[in-house]
Design an enzyme around this catalytic site. Structure first.
Site, PDB file in Angstrom:
ATOM      1  N   LYS A 106      25.195 -41.177   0.868  1.00 45.47           N
ATOM      2  CA  LYS A 106      26.468 -41.474   1.786  1.00 45.47           C
ATOM      3  C   LYS A 106      26.312 -41.043   3.205  1.00 45.47           C
ATOM      4  O   LYS A 106      27.274 -40.626   3.631  1.00 45.47           O
ATOM      5  CB  LYS A 106      27.636 -40.782   0.908  1.00 45.47           C
ATOM      6  CG  LYS A 106      27.990 -41.153  -0.280  1.00 45.47           C
ATOM      7  CD  LYS A 106      29.176 -40.741  -0.961  1.00 45.47           C
ATOM      8  CE  LYS A 106      29.743 -40.999  -2.145  1.00 45.47           C
ATOM      9  NZ  LYS A 106      28.643 -40.376  -3.104  1.00 45.47           N
TER      10      LYS A 106
HETATM   11  O1  OMP Z   1      28.584 -43.380  -4.114  1.00 44.98           O
HETATM   12  C1  OMP Z   1      28.977 -42.823  -5.386  1.00 44.98           C
HETATM   13  O2  OMP Z   1      27.951 -42.903  -6.384  1.00 44.98           O
HETATM   14  C2  OMP Z   1      30.133 -42.411  -5.571  1.00 44.98           C
HETATM   15  C3  OMP Z   1      31.104 -43.106  -4.889  1.00 44.98           C
HETATM   16  C4  OMP Z   1      32.443 -42.902  -5.464  1.00 44.98           C
HETATM   17  O3  OMP Z   1      33.557 -43.481  -5.088  1.00 44.98           O
HETATM   18  N1  OMP Z   1      32.754 -42.079  -6.325  1.00 44.98           N
HETATM   19  C5  OMP Z   1      31.552 -41.212  -6.922  1.00 44.98           C
HETATM   20  O4  OMP Z   1      32.125 -40.512  -7.767  1.00 44.98           O
HETATM   21  N2  OMP Z   1      30.577 -41.436  -6.589  1.00 44.98           N
HETATM   22  C6  OMP Z   1      29.411 -40.671  -6.903  1.00 44.98           C
HETATM   23  O5  OMP Z   1      29.194 -40.852  -8.391  1.00 44.98           O
HETATM   24  C7  OMP Z   1      29.018 -39.586  -9.268  1.00 44.98           C
HETATM   25  C8  OMP Z   1      30.139 -39.268 -10.415  1.00 44.98           C
HETATM   26  O6  OMP Z   1      29.606 -38.594 -11.072  1.00 44.98           O
HETATM   27  P1  OMP Z   1      30.355 -38.220 -12.501  1.00 44.98           P
HETATM   28  O7  OMP Z   1      31.865 -38.300 -12.225  1.00 44.98           O
HETATM   29  O8  OMP Z   1      29.795 -36.975 -12.929  1.00 44.98           O
HETATM   30  O9  OMP Z   1      30.116 -39.478 -13.421  1.00 44.98           O
HETATM   31  C9  OMP Z   1      28.596 -38.599  -8.288  1.00 44.98           C
HETATM   32  O10 OMP Z   1      27.259 -38.527  -7.943  1.00 44.98           O
HETATM   33  C10 OMP Z   1      29.371 -39.167  -6.913  1.00 44.98           C
HETATM   34  O11 OMP Z   1      28.950 -38.849  -5.672  1.00 44.98           O
END
Ligand code: OMP
Length: 306
Positions: A106
């Protein structure tokens, strides 16, 4: 080209799931921590070894059923140089196993600085794609495109994020529409610079699973962009919430799940079936369940509609 190869792999595996390798030391099975601490001691080196053993175990179980893993850099960066070593070592291992590696970094900074982020990640042989934050403007994104073309890499640009506060700024109204709609317009425009044979671009968009109505609008607004969709599972989004992210052929989206997959062995669904020693098998079971749910309730239906 990144996008065509990724789409081929998704079709081949019949699975749009991305496993998020976001390891948290407190949730890692004790036997792995014991192994790592016996060698290195209970210190940063020991913790990083435990993270690596954990990731490796998961990759060994899932590499033949998923197309990609996503590594959120914060979980590694938190441990300094040792953490970065494990970040790249995990990426290398996943690559050796034939899966795409998305580095969720990011980044977002002025063009001159963006070039250095690009050097750090897009030029790295084990990283296939990165996430970037476009909210500093188009000039901060363009520097990545040279490396994408030169090294055959991908970019996922944040458009509408999954978090509760994503509306604070992204949903603001301007005289040219909502802020995220303007970002989507920019992402769609630049995505045409790296179009693949598949009709999709190596520039994709991050669209949170937690805002299905927004996803519906964005799917139309960014026809060339593959969506990287976080928010499924631990953040509460379900299979119904992600259907708008796919196109009419059942393509166009990859769905990330991190905690719900990698720590599946602790969940009520799997803890009776798998011990902590079988944490990676529980992760595989969770991925297979996710794959089948997506295929049965979304992809097959879309294909029937065609
Ligand atoms: O860019 C991302 O992957 C991301 C964007 C977003 O809007 N929301 C988001 O949760 N993420 C990423 O997606 C993952 C979500 O993790 P879990 O909630 O454990 O499935 C993390 O690595 C966050 O950094």
């Amino acid at each position: 080209m990144f996008i065509d190869n990724l789409i081929e792999k998704i079709k081949d595996k019949k699975n749009p799931t991305v496993v998020g390798l976001d390891p948290r030391i407190e949730s890692i099975p004790k036997f792995l921590k014991d192994m790592a601490y016996n060698i290195h001691g209970e210190n940063v080196k020991g913790i990083c070894e435990a993270l690596y053993l954990f990731n490796k175990g998961i990759i060994d179980e899932i590499y033949n059923i998923v197309s990609a893993v996503k590594l959120q850099v914060a979980f590694y960066e938190a441990y300094g140089a040792e953490g970065f070593k494990v970040f790249f070592k995990t990426a290398e291992y996943a690559k050796e196993k034939g899966i795409f590696v998305i580095a969720d970094v990011k980044r977002g900074d002025i063009a001159d600085v963006a070039k250095m982020y690009s050097k750090a990640y897009l030029q790295h042989k084990s990283i296939d794609a990165i996430t970037v934050n476009p909210y500093m403007g188009e000039d901060t994104i363009l520097p990545y495109i040279d490396d994408m073309i030169k090294f055959g890499k991908g970019l996922f640009i944040l458009v509408k994020t999954s978090n509760k506060g994503s509306g604070d700024i992204q949903d603001l109204k301007t005289n040219k529409g909502l802020v995220y709609e303007n970002v989507a317009e920019m992402v769609n425009r630049i995505s045409k610079m790296v179009l693949g044979k598949s009709g999709y671009s190596s520039i994709g968009a991050v669209v949170g699973a937690t805002y299905p109505e927004v996803a519906k609008i964005l799917r139309k607004q960014m026809p060339y962009c593959l969506f990287l969709v976080p928010g499924y599972g631990a953040q509460g989004a379900t299979v119904d919430d992600i259907k708008n992210c796919f196109d009419n052929n059942g393509l166009g989206a990859i769905i990330n799940s991190s905690r719900k997959v990698i720590f599946a062995y602790k969940s009520p669904n799997w803890s009776e079936l798998y011990s902590e020693y079988e944490y990676a098998k529980a992760a595989r079971a969770e991925v297979l369940m996710m794959r089948d749910m997506i295929n049965n309730s979304i992809i097959k239906k879309k294909q029937i509609m065609m």
